[in-house]
Design a protein around this motif. Structure first.
Motif, mmCIF file in Angstrom:
data_model
loop_
_atom_site.group_PDB
_atom_site.id
_atom_site.type_symbol
_atom_site.label_atom_id
_atom_site.label_comp_id
_atom_site.label_asym_id
_atom_site.label_seq_id
_atom_site.Cartn_x
_atom_site.Cartn_y
_atom_site.Cartn_z
ATOM 1 N N PRO A 171 -1.086 10.028 1.683
ATOM 2 C CA PRO A 171 -1.588 11.409 1.653
ATOM 3 C C PRO A 171 -1.674 12.030 3.050
ATOM 4 O O PRO A 171 -1.510 13.236 3.207
ATOM 5 N N ARG A 172 -1.910 11.182 4.061
ATOM 6 C CA ARG A 172 -2.000 11.672 5.430
ATOM 7 C C ARG A 172 -0.687 12.291 5.886
ATOM 8 O O ARG A 172 -0.666 13.371 6.495
ATOM 9 N N TYR A 173 0.430 11.642 5.579
ATOM 10 C CA TYR A 173 1.733 12.175 5.962
ATOM 11 C C TYR A 173 2.070 13.447 5.190
ATOM 12 O O TYR A 173 2.619 14.411 5.758
ATOM 13 N N ILE A 174 1.751 13.484 3.889
ATOM 14 C CA ILE A 174 2.041 14.676 3.081
ATOM 15 C C ILE A 174 1.221 15.866 3.571
ATOM 16 O O ILE A 174 1.740 16.978 3.716
ATOM 17 N N LEU A 175 -0.063 15.639 3.852
ATOM 18 C CA LEU A 175 -0.918 16.716 4.360
ATOM 19 C C LEU A 175 -0.424 17.222 5.716
ATOM 20 O O LEU A 175 -0.448 18.430 5.989
ATOM 21 N N THR A 176 0.040 16.308 6.545
ATOM 22 C CA THR A 176 0.556 16.709 7.860
ATOM 23 C C THR A 176 1.791 17.584 7.715
ATOM 24 O O THR A 176 1.940 18.601 8.419
ATOM 25 N N ILE A 177 2.694 17.220 6.819
ATOM 26 C CA ILE A 177 3.894 18.030 6.572
ATOM 27 C C ILE A 177 3.498 19.430 6.114
ATOM 28 O O ILE A 177 4.019 20.441 6.618
ATOM 29 N N LEU A 178 2.559 19.522 5.175
ATOM 30 C CA LEU A 178 2.124 20.823 4.649
ATOM 31 C C LEU A 178 1.468 21.667 5.738
ATOM 32 O O LEU A 178 1.716 22.879 5.840
ATOM 33 N N LEU A 179 0.657 21.031 6.587
ATOM 34 C CA LEU A 179 -0.010 21.766 7.661
ATOM 35 C C LEU A 179 0.980 22.208 8.740
ATOM 36 O O LEU A 179 0.816 23.271 9.343
ATOM 37 N N ILE B 168 -9.064 9.596 11.411
ATOM 38 C CA ILE B 168 -10.482 9.426 11.749
ATOM 39 C C ILE B 168 -11.363 9.633 10.518
ATOM 40 O O ILE B 168 -12.354 8.919 10.319
ATOM 41 N N ILE B 169 -10.984 10.614 9.685
ATOM 42 C CA ILE B 169 -11.794 10.863 8.481
ATOM 43 C C ILE B 169 -11.341 9.986 7.309
ATOM 44 O O ILE B 169 -11.701 10.215 6.163
ATOM 45 N N LYS B 170 -10.505 8.984 7.637
ATOM 46 C CA LYS B 170 -10.119 7.925 6.692
ATOM 47 C C LYS B 170 -9.350 8.423 5.465
ATOM 48 O O LYS B 170 -9.603 7.982 4.345
#
Length: 522
Positions: free
Chosen positions: A286-294, A279-281
């Motif tokens: 990077p979306r997948y990497i950030l999801t893994i880290l979170l 949603i925040i584009k």
């Protein structure tokens, strides 16, 4: 080999079992591992021989890892003092998030020094510490005697060996030993408790626990004790304040897994994170990497127990495969997760949570496409009916796979579980999403929490009412006497023979598609 890691995982597990029941020295298993490794290198180009030898290497390695976990160094605290002693003094670092219940604080202490005969000696090992009459019994504390992860403490008290009481198949002494804990330190009122240092532990883990406490404070302050206990268990893994009758209802309906952080919770959290980032584009990679880290951070926040570790590893593998645009083999990723956990602690193989966690996933991935394929294709193509069939297939597959273990460990048979999970599992998306929204809004914008709190109260009440209504149905569940493990093995042998029968139509295309759907649900 398509399922190469599956064979290695099975061999490793068999090696652990052999290591437990055969009194063969650790060095013998190490020698056998080394010899078979040499032979496997020699026959590297002969596929059949190489594969067999590698399985042997993994088998003996599993036994060696188990035997190594039984060997304590000479300076381990369990070897330096008797199992029951007079008052002793210890210095160590708190290694987990302390819990509070009935004016008692409990935490695991990584021991650094032990005072023997008025002299301090260096030691190592973990001790379960119980500080009685401890203040600060809630996360909103901040009182004088609150404890926190990463604090270095000076403690005095009585050390003793855990009692070997059993409840069914559960043995408390073995449970602690499997976590590397051989002693309990009882710190009574009047004993010395002194903080020597703080923030000694892992900074990321410390931050995760701080965030956990803030979320718990928001939940406790804004919800009734009934709802706060359930929501804390669902999104934080905090079950200390969960009402006993609520847990009893969930056990009878077969939905008790919703209060143990597992693949269901990780899947919902991953979906929420991915949707938010989209949603925040945020760009795709990077979306997948950030999801893994979170997800790794969430794993630490909830205590990193076996089901959440398994789910985090599998989710990370899946997301990384999407990052690389590669196909993924669910069985291999599941095997990799098991190998990683067992390599660190082989005793996890004997824990009920480990067995139920992995077997539930195997059952869903293996059985749900077979069950779904039994329905006519014309019916499957109708969207809403196809969805119901998919949900039923997953719920029925998990129930079939876990049925004998649930009966063996918990002495209960719940036919209502199939229907209960068809309703509760999709509904959990609302509970988890609204629960995280309440916690985060309470931290960031406290003035808006009342609206979110009211909706959470309603959602949790509905959750409890659904479970209560289902177990009220005649024949919803039955209490069972103790059963022999032989019957468990016979059941699985029958299950495998029935579902491997050629009479059950399986289409490769359907299996492939449903594997991905099952993985997403996990």
């Amino acid at each position: 080999m398509r399922y190469s890691l599956v064979g290695l995982c099975i061999a490793f597990c068999l090696g652990i079992l052999v290591g437990v029941y055969l009194k063969i020295p650790f060095l013998i298993f190490c020698l056998l591992t080394f010899l078979f490794l040499i032979f496997s290198i020699i026959f590297l180009r002969q596929n059949t021989k190489f594969n067999i030898l590698i399985l042997c290497v993994t088998f003996f390695l599993g036994a060696a890892v188990l035997k190594n976990s039984q060997i304590l160094p000479n300076f381990h605290i369990a070897k330096l003092i008797p199992y029951k002693s007079d008052s002793v003094s210890l210095i160590g670092v708190i290694d987990n998030d302390p819990t509070y219940q009935n004016r008692r604080a409990s935490f695991i202490l990584k021991v650094e020094k032990l005072k023997i005969n008025e002299e301090w000696v260096k030691t190592r090992g973990k001790v379960l510490v119980r500080v009685f009459s401890a203040e600060g019994g809630s996360a909103s504390g901040g009182k004088k005697n609150d404890f926190a992860y990463g604090e270095r403490l000076f403690l005095s008290g009585n050390l003793y060996r855990p009692l070997s009481f059993s409840k069914g198949e559960f043995n408390y002494r073995d449970y602690l030993r499997h976590q590397g804990i051989y002693l309990i330190l009882s710190v009574q009122k009047g004993n010395i408790v002194k903080q020597l240092d703080k923030n000694v532990g892992n900074p990321l883990k410390s931050f995760a626990f701080q965030m956990r406490h803030k979320m718990k404070v928001v939940i406790i302050k804004n919800l009734s004790p009934f709802s706060a206990g359930i929501l804390s268990a669902i999104i934080l893994g905090e079950r200390q304040n969960l009402p006993v009758y609520v847990r009893d209802v969930l056990v009878k309906s077969g939905t008790v897994h919703i209060i143990a952080i597992s693949g269901l919770h990780l899947g919902i959290v991953a979906f929420i994170i991915l949707l938010t980032l989209k949603i925040i584009k945020i760009p795709r990679k990077p979306r997948y990497i950030l999801t893994i880290l979170l997800l790794i951070f969430y794993c630490l926040l909830t205590g990193a127990n076996t089901p959440v570790l398994r789910s985090t590893v599998m989710a990370s593998i899946l997301l990384f495969a999407y990052f690389l645009k590669r196909e993924i083999n669910i069985y291999n990723s599941l095997s990799l997760a098991a190998l990683m956990i067992l390599a660190v602690n082989p005793w996890q193989l004997f824990e009920v949570s480990f067995q139920l966690s992995f077997l539930s996933v195997v059952s869903i991935v293996w059985l749900s496409p077979k069950i779904k394929s039994l329905f006519p294709q014309k019916v499957n193509k109708i969207p809403w009916i196809g969805f119901l069939i998919s949900v039923f297939s997953v719920s029925f597959a998990a129930w079939l796979g876990l049925l004998p273990l649930i009966a063996y460990y918990f002495k209960i048979f719940s036919p209502i579980t199939i229907l209960a999970n068809m309703i509760i599992v999709p509904y959990m998306t609302i509970i988890v999403a609204s629960g995280f929204s309440l916690a985060m809004i309470g931290i960031l914008i406290p003035s808006l929490t009342s609206t979110f709190a009211a909706s959470n109260e309603l959602f949790i009440l509905i959750l409890f009412k659904i479970n209560s209504s289902l177990i009220a149905i005649p024949g919803a569940y039955f209490k069972l006497p103790s059963i022999s493990f032989v019957y468990v093995l016979l059941y699985y042998a029958l299950l495998i023979s029935v579902f491997n029968s050629s009479k059950i139509p399986i289409i490769t295309r359907i299996i492939g598609r449903n594997d991905k759907q099952a993985y997403a649900l996990l």
